[in-house]
Design a protein around this motif. Structure first.
Motif, mmCIF file in Angstrom:
data_model
loop_
_atom_site.group_PDB
_atom_site.id
_atom_site.type_symbol
_atom_site.label_atom_id
_atom_site.label_comp_id
_atom_site.label_asym_id
_atom_site.label_seq_id
_atom_site.Cartn_x
_atom_site.Cartn_y
_atom_site.Cartn_z
ATOM 1 N N LEU A 272 -15.934 -0.255 -5.690
ATOM 2 C CA LEU A 272 -15.216 -0.751 -4.456
ATOM 3 C C LEU A 272 -13.552 -0.926 -4.770
ATOM 4 O O LEU A 272 -13.094 -1.528 -5.746
ATOM 5 C CB LEU A 272 -15.386 -2.499 -4.450
ATOM 6 N N VAL A 273 -12.884 -0.025 -4.142
ATOM 7 C CA VAL A 273 -11.421 0.128 -4.213
ATOM 8 C C VAL A 273 -10.821 0.007 -2.784
ATOM 9 O O VAL A 273 -11.168 0.909 -2.080
ATOM 10 C CB VAL A 273 -11.107 1.529 -4.931
ATOM 11 N N LEU A 274 -10.084 -0.755 -2.590
ATOM 12 C CA LEU A 274 -9.279 -1.248 -1.443
ATOM 13 C C LEU A 274 -7.712 -1.052 -1.611
ATOM 14 O O LEU A 274 -7.300 -0.975 -2.592
ATOM 15 C CB LEU A 274 -9.815 -2.604 -0.890
ATOM 16 N N GLN A 275 -7.165 -0.790 -0.661
ATOM 17 C CA GLN A 275 -5.755 -0.670 -0.752
ATOM 18 C C GLN A 275 -5.181 -1.513 0.600
ATOM 19 O O GLN A 275 -4.698 -1.264 1.700
ATOM 20 C CB GLN A 275 -5.045 0.874 -0.277
ATOM 21 N N PRO A 276 -4.949 -2.861 0.211
ATOM 22 C CA PRO A 276 -4.309 -3.753 1.346
ATOM 23 C C PRO A 276 -2.995 -3.498 1.735
ATOM 24 O O PRO A 276 -2.230 -2.767 0.774
ATOM 25 C CB PRO A 276 -4.511 -5.076 0.680
ATOM 26 N N ASP A 277 -2.765 -3.762 2.817
ATOM 27 C CA ASP A 277 -1.290 -3.393 3.284
ATOM 28 C C ASP A 277 -0.212 -4.211 2.380
ATOM 29 O O ASP A 277 0.750 -3.485 1.929
ATOM 30 C CB ASP A 277 -1.091 -3.717 4.747
ATOM 31 N N VAL A 278 -0.477 -5.386 2.179
ATOM 32 C CA VAL A 278 0.526 -6.121 1.254
ATOM 33 C C VAL A 278 -0.376 -6.987 0.356
ATOM 34 O O VAL A 278 -1.696 -7.662 0.965
ATOM 35 C CB VAL A 278 1.342 -6.939 1.955
ATOM 36 N N LEU A 279 -0.143 -7.265 -0.917
ATOM 37 C CA LEU A 279 -0.896 -8.280 -1.717
ATOM 38 C C LEU A 279 0.336 -9.075 -2.474
ATOM 39 O O LEU A 279 1.251 -8.470 -2.893
ATOM 40 C CB LEU A 279 -1.455 -7.506 -2.634
ATOM 41 N N TYR A 280 -0.375 -10.144 -2.820
ATOM 42 C CA TYR A 280 0.528 -11.159 -3.715
ATOM 43 C C TYR A 280 -0.426 -11.254 -4.989
ATOM 44 O O TYR A 280 -1.651 -11.896 -4.934
ATOM 45 C CB TYR A 280 0.903 -12.558 -2.831
ATOM 46 N N ALA B 68 0.965 -1.312 -0.069
ATOM 47 C CA ALA B 68 -0.061 -0.060 0.109
ATOM 48 C C ALA B 68 0.903 1.130 -0.021
ATOM 49 O O ALA B 68 2.168 1.160 0.483
ATOM 50 C CB ALA B 68 -0.899 0.020 1.258
ATOM 51 N N PRO B 69 0.299 2.214 -0.753
ATOM 52 C CA PRO B 69 -0.792 2.467 -1.191
ATOM 53 C C PRO B 69 -0.707 2.087 -2.541
ATOM 54 O O PRO B 69 0.090 2.339 -3.551
ATOM 55 C CB PRO B 69 -1.177 4.068 -1.046
ATOM 56 N N PHE B 70 -1.720 1.035 -3.247
ATOM 57 C CA PHE B 70 -1.911 0.600 -4.624
ATOM 58 C C PHE B 70 -3.293 0.278 -4.512
ATOM 59 O O PHE B 70 -3.738 -0.543 -3.821
ATOM 60 C CB PHE B 70 -0.940 -0.530 -4.822
ATOM 61 N N ASP B 71 -4.272 0.860 -5.586
ATOM 62 C CA ASP B 71 -5.763 0.639 -5.616
ATOM 63 C C ASP B 71 -5.658 -0.808 -6.217
ATOM 64 O O ASP B 71 -5.195 -1.290 -7.123
ATOM 65 C CB ASP B 71 -6.259 1.521 -6.581
ATOM 66 N N VAL B 72 -6.732 -1.352 -5.428
ATOM 67 C CA VAL B 72 -7.027 -2.978 -5.949
ATOM 68 C C VAL B 72 -8.551 -2.543 -6.195
ATOM 69 O O VAL B 72 -9.471 -2.333 -5.167
ATOM 70 C CB VAL B 72 -7.131 -3.802 -4.864
ATOM 71 N N VAL C 40 -4.102 -11.361 0.172
ATOM 72 C CA VAL C 40 -4.155 -10.108 0.891
ATOM 73 C C VAL C 40 -3.623 -10.193 2.187
ATOM 74 O O VAL C 40 -4.051 -11.022 3.041
ATOM 75 C CB VAL C 40 -5.484 -9.366 0.688
ATOM 76 N N VAL C 41 -2.771 -9.215 2.807
ATOM 77 C CA VAL C 41 -2.432 -9.134 3.970
ATOM 78 C C VAL C 41 -2.922 -7.674 4.666
ATOM 79 O O VAL C 41 -2.816 -6.801 4.014
ATOM 80 C CB VAL C 41 -0.816 -9.122 4.330
ATOM 81 N N GLU C 42 -3.533 -7.839 5.749
ATOM 82 C CA GLU C 42 -4.035 -6.498 6.475
ATOM 83 C C GLU C 42 -3.464 -6.556 7.784
ATOM 84 O O GLU C 42 -3.523 -7.468 8.607
ATOM 85 C CB GLU C 42 -5.450 -6.451 6.566
ATOM 86 N N VAL C 43 -2.635 -5.307 8.109
ATOM 87 C CA VAL C 43 -2.018 -5.179 9.170
ATOM 88 C C VAL C 43 -2.997 -4.307 10.133
ATOM 89 O O VAL C 43 -3.407 -3.099 9.853
ATOM 90 C CB VAL C 43 -0.543 -4.752 9.291
ATOM 91 N N LEU C 44 -3.480 -4.747 11.358
ATOM 92 C CA LEU C 44 -4.423 -3.846 12.021
ATOM 93 C C LEU C 44 -3.984 -2.715 12.787
ATOM 94 O O LEU C 44 -2.898 -2.640 12.958
ATOM 95 C CB LEU C 44 -5.191 -4.907 13.305
ATOM 96 N N SER C 45 -4.957 -1.851 12.358
ATOM 97 C CA SER C 45 -4.575 -0.612 13.126
ATOM 98 C C SER C 45 -5.712 -0.264 14.290
ATOM 99 O O SER C 45 -6.763 -0.698 13.634
ATOM 100 C CB SER C 45 -4.507 0.562 12.298
ATOM 101 N N PRO C 46 -5.460 0.546 15.248
ATOM 102 C CA PRO C 46 -6.894 1.056 16.037
ATOM 103 C C PRO C 46 -7.985 1.453 15.067
ATOM 104 O O PRO C 46 -9.062 1.258 15.225
ATOM 105 C CB PRO C 46 -6.174 2.009 16.858
#
Length: 195
Positions: free
Chosen positions: A82-90, A72-76, A111-117
């Motif tokens: 529906l446009v998401l920006q996963p933290d990491v993608l393969y 991220a940031p890179f639009d999926v 897709v990898v999402e790293v949690l934030s508050p």
């Protein structure tokens, strides 16, 4: 072109990817089912751990010439609204046709999402459901505070927990045969750093 952020109440559920591309106010957004969602810049711990995960995945994928790993940031773009920006993608090599200079038009393999508050609940629930619905095969949820990685595989009726790992564990991926990583490497911070 610079314009103020749209008011969510008046534009709820009506925006498209074309509208999203017109926003140039210096902030990061995702577009979820036509609703613009502000995604604040993540903190240091989030970014460092996302880089650790991405680095481990990229090293494996590159070594085996399997595809590519992006951050991220890179639009999926999963749909026009529906446009998401996963933290990491393969993205596997076989699916490179989905990739453009500006975005990925379709679902990544992993897709990898790293949690934030600010985003944890959305990552675990809403985005998780959307990734599954649109064809993501594997979903990793990384919690920097609990120091856990949960790996989910897409099943017929929902996500199936393939494994839950902490710093003392060696994690593996059902999607990437032979991939393994020491959990300690994921949660490792620079020596001497005190937050």
């Amino acid at each position: 072109m610079t314009e103020a952020a749209p008011r969510e109440s008046s534009l709820r559920g009506t925006l498209t990817y074309g509208d999203y591309l017109q926003i140039d106010d210096g902030r990061r957004y995702e577009l979820i089912e036509g609703e613009l969602i502000l995604t604040p810049s993540p903190g240091f711990l989030h970014q460092y751990i996302a880089a650790n995960v991405g680095g481990l995945l990229r090293a494996y994928v590159d070594k085996h010439n399997m595809g590519l790993v992006l951050f991220a940031p890179f639009d999926v773009v999963l749909a026009d609204n529906l446009v998401l920006q996963p933290d990491v993608l393969y993205l596997s090599r076989e699916r490179f046709d989905l990739l453009t200079e500006n975005c990925l038009k379709g679902a990544p393999d992993l897709v990898v999402e790293v949690l934030s508050p600010a985003s944890g609940r959305r990552d675990r629930l809403e985005k998780s459901r959307l990734y599954l619905k649109h064809g993501v095969k594997e979903y990793w949820v990384v919690d920097p505070f609990a120091q856990t990685v949960e790996i989910f595989s897409a099943g017929e009726k929902g996500w199936l927990l393939a494994g839950a790992y902490g710093p003392e564990d060696t994690l593996s991926s059902p999607l990437l045969p032979g991939f393994s990583a020491n959990g300690e490497e994921i949660f490792r911070l620079p020596e001497g750093l005190v937050l």
